[in-house]
Scaffold this active site. Structure first.
Site, PDB file in Angstrom:
ATOM      1  N   CYS A 293      -3.166   3.091   9.095  1.00  8.96           N
ATOM      2  CA  CYS A 293      -3.715   3.555   8.237  1.00  8.96           C
ATOM      3  C   CYS A 293      -5.268   3.504   8.326  1.00  8.96           C
ATOM      4  O   CYS A 293      -6.059   4.593   7.622  1.00  8.96           O
ATOM      5  CB  CYS A 293      -3.442   2.657   7.330  1.00  8.96           C
TER       6      CYS A 293
ATOM      7  N   HIS B 211       1.129  -1.407  -0.061  1.00  7.88           N
ATOM      8  CA  HIS B 211      -0.126   0.041  -0.186  1.00  7.88           C
ATOM      9  C   HIS B 211       1.151   1.565   0.515  1.00  7.88           C
ATOM     10  O   HIS B 211       1.074   2.045   1.009  1.00  7.88           O
ATOM     11  CB  HIS B 211      -0.975  -0.300   1.335  1.00  7.88           C
TER      12      HIS B 211
ATOM     13  N   GLN C 224      -0.522   4.984   1.255  1.00  8.89           N
ATOM     14  CA  GLN C 224       0.002   4.938   2.522  1.00  8.89           C
ATOM     15  C   GLN C 224       0.867   5.304   3.100  1.00  8.89           C
ATOM     16  O   GLN C 224       1.076   6.455   3.900  1.00  8.89           O
ATOM     17  CB  GLN C 224      -0.856   3.651   3.045  1.00  8.89           C
TER      18      GLN C 224
HETATM   19  N1   CP Z   1      -5.494   3.602   4.374  1.00  4.23           N
HETATM   20  C1   CP Z   1      -6.981   3.167   3.700  1.00  4.23           C
HETATM   21  O1   CP Z   1      -6.280   2.882   2.222  1.00  4.23           O
HETATM   22  O2   CP Z   1      -7.902   3.352   3.901  1.00  4.23           O
HETATM   23  P1   CP Z   1      -9.258   3.702   2.908  1.00  4.23           P
HETATM   24  O3   CP Z   1      -9.483   1.617   3.380  1.00  4.23           O
HETATM   25  O4   CP Z   1     -10.676   3.682   3.653  1.00  4.23           O
HETATM   26  O5   CP Z   1      -9.101   3.696   1.421  1.00  4.23           O
END
Ligand code: CP
Length: 302
Positions: free
Chosen positions: A258, A129, A132
Site C-alpha cells: 500500500c 483501511h 486501500q
Molecule cells: N497507502 C496509504 O494509505 O498511503 P498514505 O498513508 O500516503 O495515504
C-alpha cells in the site's frame, strides 16, 4: 434515514462491492469524467495523521467529479481546543456531503458517524483501511483478470490493511493465505481470523506457494509504540518478501504494497522495484476506486 457510512469493508454488501470495483475499472478505462456528477458537492477530509496517497486521491478524485474538498488538519479545527467529536461531526456533516477521516483510533470514526448527517469514510484507522483494499482488488482484476478462486498471500504484519483484505476474500471469493508471526496473529486479528476464505500458514513459503498475488506492509505502522520497533523488526525478519519468496508464487504473480514502503525491511528493493511489482498502479487506483465510492455514498451516478 441514517447516512451510509464506509468505516469497514463490511459496510457495503459483497455484491455491491464487486459492482463498485467493476464500475471503477470501467470508468478508468473510459477516461476522464465529462458530466461532473458531483458538481456542487463537497467532501471534508479530516486527517489526524499524515498521508500522501489517501489525501491526494480523495482531493483529485473529487475535482475530477466536479466537487470540492475541504482539508482539515488536527491543529486547524476546534478539536485541538477540546471541542467534542460529536459537535464537530454535527457541524461538518451539516455542510459537507461526506467526510473522510484518518485517525489512529477507530472509535473516533464511530463517534463521528453516530453524530454526522453526512456519510463518514474510513481513510485509515488502526482497525481497517478499506479504501486501500478496494484499490488493491481493482488492481489485481485490471492486470490479471477475475480474482475469484485465486490465491492471495499476505506476508507479515496482520494490520489494518490485512483485516480489510480478510473481508475482501469473502466478498470476491478468493483465498487469503496469511503468514504472520504467531504471537502477532493472536494479538492483532481478533474475530477477523475465522472469516470465509482466510487461511493461516506458519511458513511464508507455504503462503506464497502458487499465489497469484503477494502483499505486504510495513512491520512498524503509524501509531505503534517506538519502543517495540526493534523487537518487531527482529520478529518479522523471516517474513520479508524477497525474490526467493516471490519465486514460490505463480510466475505471473504480482507484488502489492500500500506504501509507503521500507526497502530492505518488509520487501527487498529488487521486488518492489522489479517487474512483478504493481505498486504504482495500486497507488493510482486509490483515486479511481474512491471516485466510485464517493458516487455510491453521495447517491450520484456518472
Ligand atoms: N497507502 C496509504 O494509505 O498511503 P498514505 O498513508 O500516503 O495515504
Amino acid at each position: 434515514m441514517a447516512a451510509q457510512n464506509y468505516l469497514s469493508f463490511r459496510d457495503l454488501a459483497p455484491a455491491r462491492t464487486v459492482e463498485l470495483v467493476a464500475d471503477a475499472l470501467a470508468a478508468k478505462r473510459k477516461g476522464r469524467d465529462g458530466g461532473l456528477p458531483l458538481r456542487g458537492r463537497s467532501l471534508a477530509l479530516l486527517f489526524l495523521k499524515p498521508s500522501t496517497r489517501t489525501r491526494v486521491s480523495f482531493e483529485a478524485g473529487m475535482a475530477q467529479l466536479g466537487g470540492a474538498s475541504v482539508v482539515l488538519t488536527p491543529d486547524a479545527t476546534q478539536l485541538a481546543r477540546g471541542e467534542s467529536v460529536a459537535d464537530t461531526a454535527r457541524a461538518i456533516g451539516s455542510m459537507c456531503d461526506a467526510v473522510a477521516i484518518r485517525a489512529s483510533e477507530h472509535g473516533i470514526l464511530e463517534d463521528f458517524a453516530a453524530h454526522s448527517p453526512a456519510p463518514v469514510i474510513n481513510a485509515l484507522t488502526v482497525l481497517e483501511h478499506p479504501c486501500q483494499v478496494l484499490a488493491d482488488v481493482m488492481t489485481f482484476i485490471e492486470l490479471r483478470g477475475d480474482i475469484a478462486g485465486r490465491k492471495v498471500a499476505w506476508i507479515g504484519d496482520c494490520n489494518n490493511v490485512c483485516r480489510s483484505w480478510m473481508l475482501a476474500a469473502g466478498a470476491f471469493g478468493f483465498t487469503l493465505a496469511i503468514s504472520c508471526p504467531p504471537a502477532y496473529r493472536d494479538e492483532d486479528v481478533g474475530d477477523y481470523a475465522t472469516l470465509p476464505g482466510v487461511a493461516w500458514e506458519d511458513e511464508p513459503a507455504a503462503a506464497a506457494a502458487d499465489a497469484a498475488c503477494i502483499v505486504t506492509d510495513v512491520w512498524h505502522s503509524m501509531g505503534d509504540d517506538e519502543q517495540s520497533k526493534e523487537r518487531r523488526l527482529r520478529d518479522f525478519a523471516p517474513y520479508a518478501v524477497t525474490a526467493e519468496l516471490m519465486a514460490k508464487a505463480r510466475p505471473d504473480a504480482v507484488f502489492m504494497h500500500c506504501l509507503p514502503a521500507h526497502r530492505g525491511e518488509e520487501v527487498a528493493a529488487e521486488v518492489i522495484d522489479g517487474e512483478q511489482s504493481v505498486v504504482w498502479t495500486e497507488a493510482e487506483n486509490r483515486m479511481h476506486a474512491q471516485k466510485a465510492l464517493l458516487l455510491e455514498l453521495m447517491g450520484a451516478s456518472r
